[in-house]
Write an enzyme that holds these catalytic residues in place. Structure first.
Site, mmCIF file in Angstrom:
data_model
loop_
_atom_site.group_PDB
_atom_site.id
_atom_site.type_symbol
_atom_site.label_atom_id
_atom_site.label_comp_id
_atom_site.label_asym_id
_atom_site.label_seq_id
_atom_site.Cartn_x
_atom_site.Cartn_y
_atom_site.Cartn_z
ATOM 1 N N TYR A 1 -4.009 0.990 3.614
ATOM 2 C CA TYR A 1 -3.470 2.310 3.288
ATOM 3 C C TYR A 1 -4.282 2.902 2.152
ATOM 4 O O TYR A 1 -4.540 2.232 1.154
ATOM 5 C CB TYR A 1 -1.998 2.188 2.880
ATOM 6 C CG TYR A 1 -1.336 3.511 2.539
ATOM 7 C CD1 TYR A 1 -1.081 4.451 3.530
ATOM 8 C CD2 TYR A 1 -0.967 3.811 1.230
ATOM 9 C CE1 TYR A 1 -0.469 5.671 3.219
ATOM 10 C CE2 TYR A 1 -0.348 5.015 0.914
ATOM 11 C CZ TYR A 1 -0.107 5.943 1.911
ATOM 12 O OH TYR A 1 0.502 7.138 1.599
ATOM 13 N N ASP B 1 -10.864 0.479 -2.752
ATOM 14 C CA ASP B 1 -9.617 1.136 -3.125
ATOM 15 C C ASP B 1 -8.815 0.136 -3.945
ATOM 16 O O ASP B 1 -8.153 -0.739 -3.393
ATOM 17 C CB ASP B 1 -8.857 1.587 -1.870
ATOM 18 C CG ASP B 1 -7.560 2.298 -2.230
ATOM 19 O OD1 ASP B 1 -7.171 2.265 -3.411
ATOM 20 O OD2 ASP B 1 -6.935 2.872 -1.324
ATOM 21 N N LYS C 1 -1.710 3.977 -9.739
ATOM 22 C CA LYS C 1 -0.607 3.073 -10.108
ATOM 23 C C LYS C 1 -0.691 2.592 -11.562
ATOM 24 O O LYS C 1 -0.404 3.369 -12.458
ATOM 25 C CB LYS C 1 -0.512 1.952 -9.073
ATOM 26 C CG LYS C 1 -0.207 2.579 -7.686
ATOM 27 C CD LYS C 1 0.264 1.678 -6.602
ATOM 28 C CE LYS C 1 0.750 2.533 -5.438
ATOM 29 N NZ LYS C 1 0.079 2.313 -4.172
HETATM 30 C C1 PLP Z 1 -0.405 3.544 -3.275
HETATM 31 C C2 PLP Z 1 -1.774 3.506 -2.717
HETATM 32 C C3 PLP Z 1 -2.525 4.669 -2.497
HETATM 33 C C4 PLP Z 1 -1.939 6.044 -2.651
HETATM 34 O O1 PLP Z 1 -1.573 6.318 -3.955
HETATM 35 P P1 PLP Z 1 -0.482 7.498 -4.212
HETATM 36 O O2 PLP Z 1 -0.429 7.581 -5.701
HETATM 37 O O3 PLP Z 1 0.771 7.045 -3.557
HETATM 38 O O4 PLP Z 1 -1.028 8.731 -3.589
HETATM 39 C C5 PLP Z 1 -3.832 4.539 -2.101
HETATM 40 N N1 PLP Z 1 -4.376 3.326 -1.901
HETATM 41 C C6 PLP Z 1 -3.692 2.192 -2.096
HETATM 42 C C7 PLP Z 1 -4.367 0.876 -1.900
HETATM 43 C C8 PLP Z 1 -2.359 2.244 -2.486
HETATM 44 O O5 PLP Z 1 -1.656 1.116 -2.621
#
Ligand code: PLP
Length: 429
Positions: free
Chosen positions: A144, A239, A267
């Site tokens: 994701y 990511d 995060k």
């Molecule tokens: C949570 C998440 C996102 C998206 O971040 P948001 O602040 O919810 O837009 C992107 N990549 C990873 C790996 C994530 O866990």
């Protein structure tokens, strides 16, 4: 457990907000119950509007690595708040956080702050496309990367939880440039890159997948990915929105000693306030406006309250022994969970990376999206509801991580294990 106030709020919320929530998994659909509404939180505990207190393993989906309302973070926000909430102009706090991030993340020489992980990944692929002049983006099934159009192909997190194959509203013209291949599959990776490499702008990966449940990379997989992308001039994007400042202070790239070209963060970097960031090699980052032609902007980007929370959080994380202490707690908790699953003959597979873990209800192993999908989500739903009723707040989806924070005490973890045993016994019997 009484949840009348939550039930009333959820009813009203559903008339005003789609599904009653501002992010889909929060609606708890896949675990077969309604969400509780939160009043406040402190340390390892989260308290709902009916006064029920839970040991929190969601940790706001990762950011709260210090636990809720850590005094140093609260103080930093209050100090910034007293001066003003937003200026739309540069501030010293941005420079301070940028310096901390570039020092922490070995591959990041320059960093641009945004407001969410989604913005970070979306901007990073635009930059990679601008830098290479190529169109295609490769991602991995079940990973994701936020909700931007290009990523909504075999995506993880809420997309899996709700069983949505792609998303209406995303034009074919856009996703035809996205190639999604299985995680941990070196042969398919190599074939895809050898066949289409010169059309591929970037590959984006969660270096430890955590949005189809936690799935670590197989030995050598990330090394292979780095070697192939370097050979073919493809921008490698890690990511690290979850793994950054979670697996180690320098994220997965430090833990595995692999340097991506670009890194996305989110995060933890905002200490519980909305922050994302992307960064990497100078020559790539200098392509971004105003130094270069790739456009990306944000009215509230680098917001002083958010920067203050990030700086304060990262300072605590730098205290000697922080990650060793956190990992030790996670290891012993995970070991006990495994022991309980065996004792009650629960067919489960426990995957863990640092202080993030997922207990899959399948005999496993779970190494990719296909094997994650073998998990019994209905059984997880039963487990979830038993745990919630016993005061343990888990992610309302089989395909998410449980996070341990520095605020989780040994009593919290023992209590969670005791309730796990109670739930397993009931489910087995
Ligand atoms: C949570 C998440 C996102 C998206 O971040 P948001 O602040 O919810 O837009 C992107 N990549 C990873 C790996 C994530 O866990």
């Amino acid at each position: 457990m009484i949840t009348d106030k939550s039930a009333g709020l959820f009813q009203k919320a559903q008339t005003l907000i789609p599904g009653g929530v501002n992010s889909p998994v929060r609606a708890c659909k896949s675990v077969g119950c309604d969400p509780v509404f939160i009043e406040r939180a402190a340390g390892s505990k989260i308290i709902d509007v009916d006064g029920n207190s839970y040991v929190d393993f969601v940790c706001s989906w990762g950011p709260m690595i210090l636990g809720h309302n850590h005094p140093a973070v609260v103080e930093a926000i209050q100090e910034a708040l007293a001066k003003g909430t937003s200026y739309g102009a540069p501030t010293p706090l941005e420079v301070e956080l940028a310096e901390m991030v570039t020092e922490a993340m070995p591959s990041v020489e320059k960093v641009r702050f945004v407001n969410s992980g989604t913005e970070a990944t979306m901007s990073a692929i635009r930059l990679a496309r601008g830098y290479t002049g190529r169109k295609a983006v490769v991602k991995f099934d079940g990973c994701y990367h936020g909700h931007a159009d290009a990523f909504l192909v075999k995506a993880g997190s809420g997309v899996i939880t709700l069983g949505i194959p792609g998303s209406p509203g995303v034009p074919d013209d856009i996703v035809k440039n996205t190639i999604s291949i299985p995680y941990n599959d070196e042969a398919t990776l190599e074939k895809t890159l050898r066949d289409q490499g010169l059309d591929i702008a970037c590959i984006i990966i969660e270096p430890v997948a955590a949005n189809m449940g936690v799935i670590p990379p197989k030995d050598g997989f990330l090394q292979k990915l780095r070697a192939l992308t370097a050979e073919l001039g493809i921008v490698l994007i890690f990511d690290e929105v979850i793994t950054g400042f979670r697996l180690s202070f320098g994220g997965a790239q430090s833990a595995f000693n692999i340097m991506p070209d670009l890194t996305c963060m989110g995060k933890i970097i905002g200490g519980g306030l909305p922050v994302g960031a992307y960064g990497g090699k100078k020559d790539i980052m200098d392509m971004i406006a105003p130094d270069g032609p790739v456009y990306q902007a944000g009215t509230l980007s680098g917001n002083p309250l958010a920067m203050a929370a990030g700086v304060a959080t990262l300072k605590v994380l730098q205290e000697p022994g922080f990650y060793v202490r956190l990992e030790e707690k996670a290891v012993s908790y995970a070991d006990e969970l495994k022991r309980l699953a065996e004792k009650y003959s629960m067919a489960t597979t426990l995957n863990r990376a640092g202080s993030a873990m997922t207990c899959f209800f399948t005999s496993g192993p779970v190494t990719d999206f296909a094997s994650a999908m073998k998990a019994d989500a209905e059984k997880y739903g039963i487990f979830y509801r038993e745990m919630l009723s016993q005061g343990i707040y888990l992610a309302p989806s089989q395909f998410e991580a449980a996070f341990i924070s520095d605020a989780h005490s040994s009593e919290d973890l023992e209590l969670a294990l005791e309730k796990t045993e109670w739930s397993f016994k009931k489910m087995a019997g």
